[in-house]
Structures are given as C-alpha cells and as structure tokens.
Design a protein around this motif. Structure first.
Motif, PDB file in Angstrom:
ATOM      1  N   TYR A 103      31.027  43.979  43.078  1.00 47.94           N
ATOM      2  CA  TYR A 103      31.770  42.384  42.516  1.00 47.94           C
ATOM      3  C   TYR A 103      31.430  41.675  44.199  1.00 47.94           C
ATOM      4  CZ  TYR A 103      36.301  39.914  42.491  1.00 47.94           C
ATOM      5  OH  TYR A 103      36.985  39.385  42.260  1.00 47.94           O
ATOM      6  N   ARG A 104      31.338  41.631  44.841  1.00 47.62           N
ATOM      7  CA  ARG A 104      30.483  40.603  45.966  1.00 47.62           C
ATOM      8  C   ARG A 104      29.554  39.971  45.315  1.00 47.62           C
ATOM      9  NH1 ARG A 104      28.759  41.926  51.188  1.00 47.62           N
ATOM     10  NH2 ARG A 104      30.063  44.249  50.748  1.00 47.62           N
ATOM     11  N   TYR A 105      28.317  40.842  45.054  1.00 50.63           N
ATOM     12  CA  TYR A 105      27.031  40.601  44.295  1.00 50.63           C
ATOM     13  C   TYR A 105      27.335  39.342  42.592  1.00 50.63           C
ATOM     14  CZ  TYR A 105      22.576  41.107  41.641  1.00 50.63           C
ATOM     15  OH  TYR A 105      21.542  40.636  41.367  1.00 50.63           O
ATOM     16  N   VAL A 106      28.692  39.585  42.119  1.00 45.92           N
ATOM     17  CA  VAL A 106      28.172  38.880  40.812  1.00 45.92           C
ATOM     18  C   VAL A 106      29.700  38.044  40.558  1.00 45.92           C
ATOM     19  CG1 VAL A 106      28.085  41.031  39.436  1.00 45.92           C
ATOM     20  CG2 VAL A 106      30.251  40.587  39.839  1.00 45.92           C
ATOM     21  N   SER A 107      30.493  37.844  41.858  1.00 48.29           N
ATOM     22  CA  SER A 107      31.622  36.252  42.077  1.00 48.29           C
ATOM     23  C   SER A 107      30.787  35.576  43.013  1.00 48.29           C
ATOM     24  CB  SER A 107      32.872  37.269  42.346  1.00 48.29           C
ATOM     25  OG  SER A 107      33.441  36.874  43.358  1.00 48.29           O
ATOM     26  N   ASP A 108      30.824  34.538  42.937  1.00 43.31           N
ATOM     27  CA  ASP A 108      30.947  33.287  44.212  1.00 43.31           C
ATOM     28  C   ASP A 108      31.548  33.538  45.251  1.00 43.31           C
ATOM     29  OD1 ASP A 108      28.126  33.302  42.486  1.00 43.31           O
ATOM     30  OD2 ASP A 108      29.235  31.482  41.458  1.00 43.31           O
ATOM     31  N   THR A 116      39.552  43.540  47.655  1.00 48.75           N
ATOM     32  CA  THR A 116      38.860  44.219  46.766  1.00 48.75           C
ATOM     33  C   THR A 116      38.976  45.741  46.606  1.00 48.75           C
ATOM     34  OG1 THR A 116      37.221  42.848  46.748  1.00 48.75           O
ATOM     35  CG2 THR A 116      36.771  44.562  45.459  1.00 48.75           C
ATOM     36  N   ALA A 117      39.045  46.716  47.766  1.00 47.17           N
ATOM     37  CA  ALA A 117      38.783  47.760  47.911  1.00 47.17           C
ATOM     38  C   ALA A 117      40.309  48.523  47.856  1.00 47.17           C
ATOM     39  CB  ALA A 117      38.148  48.415  49.765  1.00 47.17           C
ATOM     40  N   ALA A 118      41.462  47.608  48.456  1.00 54.49           N
ATOM     41  CA  ALA A 118      42.797  47.640  47.949  1.00 54.49           C
ATOM     42  C   ALA A 118      43.110  48.333  46.640  1.00 54.49           C
ATOM     43  CB  ALA A 118      43.391  47.225  48.860  1.00 54.49           C
ATOM     44  N   LEU A 119      42.523  47.344  45.886  1.00 51.60           N
ATOM     45  CA  LEU A 119      43.247  46.659  44.447  1.00 51.60           C
ATOM     46  C   LEU A 119      42.537  48.015  43.701  1.00 51.60           C
ATOM     47  CD1 LEU A 119      42.901  43.097  44.108  1.00 51.60           C
ATOM     48  CD2 LEU A 119      44.790  44.917  43.534  1.00 51.60           C
ATOM     49  N   ILE A 120      41.115  48.045  44.065  1.00 49.20           N
ATOM     50  CA  ILE A 120      40.551  49.270  43.496  1.00 49.20           C
ATOM     51  C   ILE A 120      40.834  50.751  43.596  1.00 49.20           C
ATOM     52  CG2 ILE A 120      38.384  50.938  43.058  1.00 49.20           C
ATOM     53  CD1 ILE A 120      36.911  47.854  43.929  1.00 49.20           C
ATOM     54  N   LEU A 121      41.282  50.567  45.034  1.00 49.60           N
ATOM     55  CA  LEU A 121      42.244  52.013  45.535  1.00 49.60           C
ATOM     56  C   LEU A 121      43.647  52.734  44.010  1.00 49.60           C
ATOM     57  CD1 LEU A 121      41.362  52.798  48.760  1.00 49.60           C
ATOM     58  CD2 LEU A 121      40.388  54.020  46.976  1.00 49.60           C
TER      59      LEU A 121
ATOM     60  N   PRO B 420      38.866  37.852  39.362  1.00 43.09           N
ATOM     61  CA  PRO B 420      38.532  38.742  37.937  1.00 43.09           C
ATOM     62  C   PRO B 420      38.811  40.317  38.950  1.00 43.09           C
ATOM     63  CG  PRO B 420      36.677  37.372  39.197  1.00 43.09           C
ATOM     64  CD  PRO B 420      37.792  37.435  39.679  1.00 43.09           C
ATOM     65  N   ILE B 421      38.235  40.570  40.212  1.00 37.48           N
ATOM     66  CA  ILE B 421      39.225  42.273  40.356  1.00 37.48           C
ATOM     67  C   ILE B 421      40.982  42.552  40.392  1.00 37.48           C
ATOM     68  CG2 ILE B 421      39.368  41.725  42.974  1.00 37.48           C
ATOM     69  CD1 ILE B 421      38.299  44.923  41.331  1.00 37.48           C
ATOM     70  N   GLY B 422      41.319  41.655  40.531  1.00 35.43           N
ATOM     71  CA  GLY B 422      42.921  41.886  39.710  1.00 35.43           C
ATOM     72  C   GLY B 422      42.866  41.873  38.417  1.00 35.43           C
ATOM     73  N   ILE B 423      41.702  41.092  37.919  1.00 31.02           N
ATOM     74  CA  ILE B 423      42.072  41.085  36.023  1.00 31.02           C
ATOM     75  C   ILE B 423      42.277  42.748  36.342  1.00 31.02           C
ATOM     76  CG2 ILE B 423      41.820  39.723  34.324  1.00 31.02           C
ATOM     77  CD1 ILE B 423      43.077  38.291  35.123  1.00 31.02           C
ATOM     78  N   ALA B 424      40.873  43.243  36.270  1.00 28.50           N
ATOM     79  CA  ALA B 424      40.073  44.393  35.814  1.00 28.50           C
ATOM     80  C   ALA B 424      41.205  45.268  36.469  1.00 28.50           C
ATOM     81  CB  ALA B 424      38.482  44.488  36.708  1.00 28.50           C
ATOM     82  N   ALA B 425      42.122  45.094  37.724  1.00 26.36           N
ATOM     83  CA  ALA B 425      42.206  46.909  38.278  1.00 26.36           C
ATOM     84  C   ALA B 425      44.321  46.145  37.116  1.00 26.36           C
ATOM     85  CB  ALA B 425      42.952  46.869  39.906  1.00 26.36           C
ATOM     86  N   LEU B 426      44.091  45.170  36.609  1.00 27.28           N
ATOM     87  CA  LEU B 426      45.967  45.070  36.458  1.00 27.28           C
ATOM     88  C   LEU B 426      45.428  45.997  35.086  1.00 27.28           C
ATOM     89  CD1 LEU B 426      48.688  44.489  36.418  1.00 27.28           C
ATOM     90  CD2 LEU B 426      48.553  42.633  35.585  1.00 27.28           C
ATOM     91  N   LEU B 427      44.418  45.362  33.698  1.00 28.11           N
ATOM     92  CA  LEU B 427      44.142  45.539  32.425  1.00 28.11           C
ATOM     93  C   LEU B 427      43.968  47.574  32.867  1.00 28.11           C
ATOM     94  CD1 LEU B 427      43.390  44.973  30.128  1.00 28.11           C
ATOM     95  CD2 LEU B 427      41.068  45.125  30.685  1.00 28.11           C
ATOM     96  N   PHE B 428      43.176  48.143  34.105  1.00 25.75           N
ATOM     97  CA  PHE B 428      43.262  49.137  33.749  1.00 25.75           C
ATOM     98  C   PHE B 428      43.920  49.964  34.433  1.00 25.75           C
ATOM     99  CE2 PHE B 428      42.460  53.193  36.580  1.00 25.75           C
ATOM    100  CZ  PHE B 428      41.097  54.205  35.941  1.00 25.75           C
ATOM    101  N   VAL B 429      45.270  49.581  34.887  1.00 23.85           N
ATOM    102  CA  VAL B 429      46.142  49.657  35.044  1.00 23.85           C
ATOM    103  C   VAL B 429      47.271  50.081  33.976  1.00 23.85           C
ATOM    104  CG1 VAL B 429      49.319  49.980  35.687  1.00 23.85           C
ATOM    105  CG2 VAL B 429      47.036  49.536  37.706  1.00 23.85           C
TER     106      VAL B 429
END
Lengths: 344, 486
Positions: A103-108, A116-121, B420-429
């Motif tokens: 995620y860090r690699y693709v987003s500026d 990020t880790a918390a959201l994924i978990l 984007p990670i928020g969008i992806a996580a919410l879409l997954f949920v």
C-alpha cells in the motif's frame, strides 16, 4: 429447502485466491533476477511436490484424527495446534507486512503504517467473525474480480509484449532450484484449509491440489507475461505486476493500475482473513471453552507478533521460514494422526 | 380465553358496551324478530343499517312470518334460511369484538348464548389505483389498497389455483390488526411456512400499521446494511413472487405487501423485465447494478482519489478539482458529507410536505441553495456533480435507498480519512456482509453466490421466456449451504 453440507470443492476460490496473491503482490523480498523460464519450472516443481505431499497427507490422515486435533482435548493436540497457530500467525504477520508495504509502495500519500495495518486487521476480523462459510462466498466474488482483472491486465499489456523479450538461460536448473528454495514454497493457507470443519476425505485433497496447480499456473503465466513486456527488467523489479498494470492501457484508458490495486487489496484482505481464521481456529483448540471470546483477540495478538517478527527478519527469509514452519506443522499433524490411530 | 356469551341478551349487551367503553360510534338497537327479543350491534361508518335491512330484517318482518322460540330462531337463521349469514356464530366476547371491528353486524338473541353475524360492511376505503412507487410500462396497473380483504381478492384474482393458501392471524396487542400470509402450498417448503407463521405469531408488538413493523421479527438478529425481506405495492408482483415459492404477508391498513424470502438480485428486477425482450431486460439490469455501485462508491472514490491519489485524475479535471478545493473552506470529504446531508434534508422535506409544496421545496433547494452555495464558494462544483450523480443512481434502485445512503456516507468518510485502503477495507466489509446474509436459510446473494444456473437465467441477466419456461423455478430449488458446527 435443500440444505446440504458445503462441498469441499466450494473452497477452491478461497484457496486459489489466497495462494495466488503473491503472484501479483510480491512479498518485497530481494529480486531473484531469475528468468520466467526458471519461474515456470520452479512453479511446476513446487506444484508437483506440494500436490504429491498433499495426496500423501490426506491419504495418511483420517477425518476423525483431524476432528480430534481441532478440539484440542489431548495434550498432543494442543502442542500441534500451538505450532499451527505459530505458523499461521507468522504467515498472517508476513501477509500484513506485505499488504502494508504494498500500500505504501503504490500510494504517494503516506498513511501511517499502523492505521493501514489496523484497517486490514479490522476488516479481516469482521470476515472471521462472520465465519468461513461467508469467507468462502466472498472469495467467489473476489475470485471473479481477480480473474477479470488478470484478463484485463493481460489484454492491456499485450500491445507491449515482445517475444524477443523472453530470456532463455543455460544455467536453468540452478536458477530454478534457487528460486524455489527462496520462495514461499509451502503456503500456510494449506494449514488453515485442514482446520476447516469439513470432511476432507470427500474431495479435500482434490480441491487443495487443484488450487495449488491453478495458482502455480497463474504464477507461471504472470511471470511469462511480465517478462514478455518488461524483458530482463521483470526480474529486477520489486513489483513487476504493478509495473505492468501501470504501463498497460486500452485505447484512451491509461490508469487501469488503480483498478488492479483495488482488486489486489481485496485479495490481500481475503488472504489476511483466511490466515487469521486459521490462527483463530488453532487458538480456540488451545483455550478452554469459557475463554472462547478471547480466541479472536488472541489470534490478532499472535498475528501482530508475527508481523513484528517478520519485519525484524532479514529480507527474503520470511517466506522460507514460513514454509519450514508450515512443513513442520504438517509433519506434526501427521505424527499426531498416526499416534491417535495407533492409540485407538 | 375470552368470556363466553350468556343466554341473557341484556347482560351480553351491557358487557359489549363495557368492552367498547360506551363509544359514541357504537350502535345498538333492540328489535323483535319472529317474536323473539333481539339486539342489533354494529359500528357506524363500518356497517350499514340499510344493508342489514335489505339482507335480513325486511325478509323476517314480512307478514305471516312464523313466531319462534329463541333457540329455534337461531337454528332457523343459521341453517334453514337463505339469509347470507356468516357461517360461524360468535361464542365469546372476543369473537364479537373481532366481528364488529371488521364491519359486520352482530345480532344478539335473548335466550341464546351465541350471536349471529351478518356481513353488512360499508366502510369507506381508498379505491384500487396505480401504485405510487413502482411504475411499470407494461403489465397491470393495479396496486394494493389499504383494506386487507380487497388486497387478498386482488391476489386471488391473479393466482386462481387451489394451491394458493391464505392464512389470517392477528398481531398487535392494542390494535388487534389482521394480517394474512399467502403462499403456494406445493411450492413453499413446509418448514419455511411453519417458521414464518411461528415468528409472526410470537411477534410481540403493541400496534401494527404496516408490514415493515414485522420485518425485525422475521429477520435474523445479526446486523446488516441490507434487508432480507422485500416490499411491493403491486398485486401482480406479489402474485409472481407467490408463484416462485415465496410467502407474501399483507397487513390490514397497509398497501405494502412483504415478500419473504427476498434476495439481493430481486432489487434489480422489475415486472417490466419479463414483458420486454430478454436482451433489453438484461441490459437494464446491468445498468441497475452499475447504478448501485456508482451510488455507493462514486463519492467516496472521488474524495479518496482527489485527496490521496490526485495523479489518477486527468490533468484538466485535476486543475478544476484543485481550484474548487482551494476556493472552498471545507476539506473535500466534509464537503461531500455536507452535500449528502443536504440532499437527505431536501428529500425529507419534499417527501413529508403536501405534493405541490414538496416540488417547490426541491426546486428551491436544487436551484437556489445549490447554485448559491457553489457561487458563494461554500461547495465546489465537482463535489456537487458527484453527489447529484450518486443521488440519481440511488433512484434507479429505490428499494436499496436506505443501505445506499448509509454506505455512501461511510465510503465518503473512509475515503476521506484513510484513502484507498479505507475504501478497499469498507468494500471488503460490505462484500462479506452481503455474503454472510441469509434470507430464511437461503444465501442472500443467491443465485450469484453460491453460483446457480439462475444467475444467468434470472439473476444478473434475464433469459428469454422460451428458456425460462423450460424449467420450473421455485425458491426451494436454490441451494442452502450449511457448515455444520462452524
């Protein structure tokens, strides 16, 4: 209503998507600089070895011993489950680190790693709390998106593909073995698969072998595609598939990479959820029934510990270590199964 | 168990009057029929004395009518006359209450501990008209009305088979509202009908004025953004659902029929789909799916891209977005939330006010407030355009209005705060949430997940009638997966 038990074949999309995740999002190891030819042979070799091992495993292990293992009533079962929990949580931690780095690699715009880790978990925990049946259904949808994305990626890259970019090496055996040895040759998802409460004797090994073979084919095709487009640079890149996605375009549509990244993030979330499910199931067998509500927090804590361990390790060793941990866990399950069958 | 009626007419009359608390609209009149003392009881407005006269009293007051004993009169009225009395007499006070409030006349006979009932209903009700919310180009123009019996007749007229079962029960402790459960006997699995009947009977509600009140009692307790029950105002839709093996629930006083079980794909289907060419119906469905995802994701993705990954936008658009953002005091995601909030206020204002004023409110809001807010630099044009597009897309799938509105705001928040990670996580949920839902044992995403042949025949797309008619479809054919002890 026609109620029926879920056939193990329905687990194919879940396993396939989880096993193929590393084909599109590499675990940020050092580039191996191996040509696609080596990747194809390596995948063939790995798939053949893993499938043979799985067939042997499912032949030797009975459903009853797996049931007994999941309950964790015996001391030996607890020991095996503890090792499975460690293996799955380490793989889960590696997946979390990979997802966060990707995620860090693709987003500026930098987002805090912890957020990020918390959201994924958080998303993975929600999926685990809804159960593996839900995850299986979600995997069907994610798998369709993943394959459609892959077809789109191939279609958008074909205009830049050059046959002369393919490299043929004389020293292919050494490169193949090297690539195999330093890769994640035995994914921990297979451990999570044996923890799912379905009778695995009824097509369990077939489903797992198909998923392994399909994901090996996916790895091989993606390696060849990357080399066709990027030439020898493909081996030198951290994330060749993302580069492909970034370069590819159809007509006036040039930024398909955003779409691919979205899909790959979903794939990583699903993989994280499945590994967390495996850890949670193993932890449940370890804890007494009255502590059942601590299974998910326990699994999250173990995954976080795995992520810290993975970050502390030198680059490239996490996959190998995870594979060895998984192999030893499978060995422990085999040993447990033979002990319980002799005992009974 | 309610109190039984006594043989004394006076006593019964007093008890009935007590039951209704001497209500002003409760009408009683002592009469003599065939030499026996009787009392007519009815509610003014619900029942008509003229009808009672034509149907019964006129016949019985003809010269030469034989004088009878009370028991003999009761027997004569119930079994030996052509007077169209209700086949069941009232035995207890509760029966009397139920009959009187349904608009019938109850006749007490002195010396008989039962009362006869005559259908003399003459209540005012809204006539059968075109439904307000489910317009169709082809097909029936009839919509449900407010009276249960009329609605039942509308369905019965369309499903003229002996297999159609109508079960009536009462819910609501204070209102004693009648509800009807309609289903096709041979298409609905017995356990499904039993389960729904049990849930309806055990629903503890003080009052019921719409089928929506019952939804929480029928659905599982687990939180979800989506509903596993559906609603329709159209009698032909209800009839079609019955023919698919679903159960339709109607409540007296509401024109909205509840359909159970209900699946995600049904939100994208309409009766017109089945009258039109299959390819066009399929195209319309695909457009509806696209509209749903646009309605949910567009604003959130726009905010996320503009805030976190602006390089994804084409240059010209990027400049406009950047200029708009520079000119407004709020961050982009707050602007998007504000616009969504304002849209909801306008919708509510337009919905609750009388129609002519409602239209004016919408115009004032759209033209004056919207335009003025953009001109004053409070809101940027791209945000307003994204919000307007989302709102229009929402109206394409009106049955999913509630989840779309909530999810849209959540996606704006997730995209604006986490990117984007928020969008992806919410879409997954959201995907997991949808996949985890069951509608009475059948996966909510059926026939898409688990995949079934109906996905292409009448799910995402629609096959033509030649293909559809080849195999009979019923809900019970859909696979229901279980996971043992997981």
């Amino acid at each position: 209503m026609k109620y029926k038990n879920l056939p193990s074949a329905r687990l194919f999309p879940l396993l396939f998507v989880c096993l193929s995740a590393e084909a599109v999002v590499k675990p940020f190891t050092l580039p191996d600089r191996a040509p696609a030819q080596a990747a194809v042979w390596s995948e063939l070799l790995c798939a053949a070895a893993v499938c043979t091992a799985l067939i042997f495993f499912f032949h030797r292990v009975s459903d009853s011993s797996l049931r007994l293992l999941r309950t964790g009533r015996l001391k030996q079962a607890k020991a095996v489950l503890a090792w499975i929990a460690v293996s799955a949580s380490f793989a889960g931690g590696a997946c979390l680190v990979t997802a966060e780095r990707f995620y860090r690699y693709v987003s500026d715009e930098p987002t805090l790693s912890l957020i990020t880790a918390a959201l994924i978990l958080l998303a993975a925990t929600y999926a685990v709390s809804r159960g593996v049946l839900t995850m299986t259904r979600a995997a069907g949808a994610v798998c369709v998106l993943f394959l459609m994305g892959a077809v789109l990626l191939a279609a958008s890259s074909l205009s830049s593909a050059r046959l002369e970019n393919l490299m043929f090496s004389d020293d292919i055996l050494r490169k193949t073995l090297r690539r195999t040895a330093f890769g994640n040759w035995l994914p921990a998802e297979l451990l999570c698969f044996i923890l799912i409460k379905i009778p695995l004797k009824q097509g369990g090994s077939k489903c797992a072998c198909r998923a392994v073979a399909a994901s090996a084919a996916f790895f091989a095709v993606s390696a060849v595609l990357a080399e066709l487009v990027l030439g020898e640079q493909a081996g030198a890149l951290m994330q060749p598939m993302h580069t492909l996605a970034r370069l590819g375009g159809l007509s006036v549509f040039k930024r398909f990479d955003a779409l691919h990244v979205g899909i790959w993030l979903l794939v990583l979330l699903l993989r994280q959820a499945f590994l967390l499910y495996g850890t949670r199931t193993a932890v449940r067998g370890l804890l007494p029934d009255r502590w059942a509500s601590f299974c998910i927090p326990g699994a999250i804590a173990l995954t976080l510990a795995g992520a810290f361990a993975c970050s502390a390790l030198p680059q490239g060793s996490a996959g190998v270590l995870s594979s060895f941990a998984t192999l030893s866990a499978f060995g422990a399950v085999l040993l447990f199964s033979s002990c319980t069958e002799v005992g009974s | 168990m309610s109190e039984r009626l006594s043989a004394s007419m006076l006593e019964n009359k007093i008890r009935i009057k007590e039951l209704f608390g001497d209500s002003a609209d409760f009408y009683t009149k002592d009469v003599t029929i065939c030499g026996c003392r009787c009392c007519i009881c009815m509610f003014e407005g619900l029942s008509s004395i003229e009808r009672l006269w034509i149907m019964m009293l006129d016949i019985l007051s003809q010269p030469g009518t034989q004088t009878r004993e009370p028991a003999e009169l009761f027997d004569y009225l119930m079994r030996r006359t052509a007077i169209p009395l209700e086949s069941r007499s009232c035995l207890c006070l509760d029966d009397v209450r139920a009959q009187l409030t349904a608009g019938t006349s109850v006749i007490l006979i002195d010396g008989v501990d039962q009362a006869v009932v005559l259908s003399t209903q003459s209540m005012q009700f809204r006539s059968v008209s075109e439904p307000s919310g489910e317009g169709n180009v082809r097909g029936s123009r009839e919509g449900f009305t407010d009276l249960l019996r009329i609605n039942l007749s509308l369905v019965r007229r369309l499903v003229r088979t002996g297999e159609l079962v109508t079960e009536i029960m009462t819910v609501g402790g204070r209102t004693k509202t009648e509800l009807a459960m309609l289903y096709h006997r041979s298409l609905v699995p017995r356990e499904l009908a039993d389960s729904i009947r049990k849930k309806l009977r055990t629903a503890k509600l003080p009052f019921v004025f719409d089928t929506g009140y019952l939804a929480p009692f029928l659905q599982s307790n687990r939180f979800s953004f989506f509903q596993s029950v559906g609603y329709t105002e159209r009698s032909d839709t209800a009839a079609a659902k019955i023919c698919e093996g679903k159960i339709v629930i109607l409540v007296n006083g509401s024109p909205f029929a509840m359909i159970v079980p209900y699946f995600f794909t049904e939100n994208f289907a309409s009766m017109d789909d089945y009258s039109e060419k299959a390819y066009f119906a399929s195209l319309v469905r695909l457009i509806k799916y696209a509209a749903f995802f646009l309605a949910v994701l567009l604003q959130g993705v726009f905010v996320s891209i503009a805030t976190f990954t602006p390089e994804l936008l084409p240059e010209e658009m990027l400049y406009k977005v950047a200029a708009g953002e520079q000119a407004t005091p709020l961050p982009l995601f707050m602007e998007a939330l504000l616009v969504t909030f304002l849209l909801e206020i306008v919708r509510e204002a337009g919905l609750r006010l009388p129609r002519p004023i409602g239209h004016s409110v919408s115009l004032v809001a759209a033209l004056i407030v919207g335009d003025a807010a953009v001109n004053a630099g409070l809101l940027s044009t791209p945000v307003v355009i994204a919000a307007a597009l989302s709102a229009i897309c929402t109206f394409v799938v009106p049955s999913l209005y509630e989840p779309i509105t909530v999810l849209r705001s959540l996606f704006v928040l997730a995209g604006g705060i986490f990117g984007p990670i928020g969008i992806a996580a919410l879409l997954f949920v959201m995907v997991v949430n949808l996949c985890g839902m069951d509608s009475f044992g059948v996966p909510y995403l059926s026939p898409i997940e688990p995949p079934d042949r109906m996905m292409w025949d009448d799910g995402i797309l629609r096959a033509n009638w030649r293909k559809l008619a080849k195999e009979d479809f019923a809900v019970s054919d859909l696979p229901c997966e279980t996971w043992g002890d997981d």
